[in-house]
Write a protein that holds these residues in place. Structure first.
Motif, PDB file in Angstrom:
ATOM      1  N   ALA A 145       0.845  -1.189   0.000  1.00 45.95           N
ATOM      2  CA  ALA A 145       0.000   0.000   0.000  1.00 45.95           C
ATOM      3  C   ALA A 145       0.884   1.244   0.000  1.00 45.95           C
ATOM      4  N   GLY A 146       0.506   2.228  -0.814  1.00 44.96           N
ATOM      5  CA  GLY A 146       1.282   3.457  -0.841  1.00 44.96           C
ATOM      6  C   GLY A 146       0.990   4.307  -2.058  1.00 44.96           C
ATOM      7  N   LYS A 147       1.710   5.413  -2.150  1.00 45.93           N
ATOM      8  CA  LYS A 147       1.587   6.359  -3.260  1.00 45.93           C
ATOM      9  C   LYS A 147       2.853   6.260  -4.102  1.00 45.93           C
ATOM     10  N   TYR A 148       2.675   6.094  -5.406  1.00 46.01           N
ATOM     11  CA  TYR A 148       3.782   5.861  -6.320  1.00 46.01           C
ATOM     12  C   TYR A 148       3.594   6.697  -7.578  1.00 46.01           C
ATOM     13  N   GLY A 149       4.565   6.635  -8.477  1.00 45.08           N
ATOM     14  CA  GLY A 149       4.449   7.333  -9.751  1.00 45.08           C
ATOM     15  C   GLY A 149       4.774   6.401 -10.900  1.00 45.08           C
ATOM     16  N   TYR A 150       4.270   6.723 -12.091  1.00 46.50           N
ATOM     17  CA  TYR A 150       4.642   5.969 -13.289  1.00 46.50           C
ATOM     18  C   TYR A 150       4.800   6.930 -14.448  1.00 46.50           C
ATOM     19  N   ILE A 151       5.457   6.447 -15.478  1.00 49.25           N
ATOM     20  CA  ILE A 151       5.634   7.246 -16.682  1.00 49.25           C
ATOM     21  C   ILE A 151       4.757   6.669 -17.782  1.00 49.25           C
ATOM     22  N   ASN A 152       4.078   7.560 -18.477  1.00 45.99           N
ATOM     23  CA  ASN A 152       3.275   7.157 -19.623  1.00 45.99           C
ATOM     24  C   ASN A 152       4.230   6.585 -20.664  1.00 45.99           C
TER      25      ASN A 152
END
Length: 183
Positions: A145-152
């Motif tokens: 569980a958590g907040k993450y980022g991704y790249i299109n």
């Protein structure tokens, strides 16, 4: 459950996989006229399983073959039971995205972060709320569980300087609860 990858397999099991998405399912197979095969309204044949139906008499009509499955029958004669090894009728191909895989306190903190070679896998190219996220292409493992980022993927260059342009949050089951484009 998919068709086994080796050993003996049965025509009934293949039919169950095509109709019920589970090789071992015991739900009655529906015949071409809506009745159960056991009731005599249709027959199971290797042809009807391989070609997704029939124009040749009272064969059981099947859904279209899932060609996204890593293994599927080729649909041409002569048909063979072995074409169905590992066939998974409800298989969904996953899309890998490069992620910033360090959980952050606020989603916006995951924006403009340089991504490494870590990929997580999503049901399609546009992650959305309620999508299941996996840490492997095989669908095993979920992120914490958590907040993450991704790249299109359309923005990914692969020069080691690619930065996240979306942030998302997953719950303890690895299901997306929010996804937002970075400002």
């Amino acid at each position: 459950m998919a068709v086994p990858s080796s050993g003996s397999i049965s025509l009934l099991g293949i039919c169950r996989e095509k109709q019920n998405d589970d090789y071992t399912d015991t739900t009655a197979i529906q015949g071409g006229q809506g009745g159960n095969v056991v009731g005599g309204n249709g027959t199971v044949s290797l042809e009807s399983c391989a070609t997704s139906g029939s124009n040749h008499g009272p064969q059981v009509v099947m859904e279209a073959t899932n060609t996204s499955s890593p293994s599927y029958p080729n649909g041409t004669t002569p048909h063979a039971m072995s074409e169905f090894y590992s066939y998974d009728h409800d298989y969904v191909a996953r899309v890998g995205k490069y992620v910033y895989d360090t959980a952050v306190a606020k989603g916006v903190f995951a924006c403009a972060q340089t991504v490494s070679s870590t990929q997580w896998y999503f049901p399609d190219a546009s992650p959305a709320i309620s999508d299941q996220v996996y840490t492997s292409a095989t669908g095993s493992g979920t992120p914490s569980a958590g907040k993450y980022g991704y790249i299109n993927l359309a923005d990914f260059v692969g020069d080691g300087e690619d930065e996240t342009d979306y942030h998302f949050e997953v719950n303890s089951s690895g299901v997306i609860t929010s996804v937002t484009a970075c400002p």
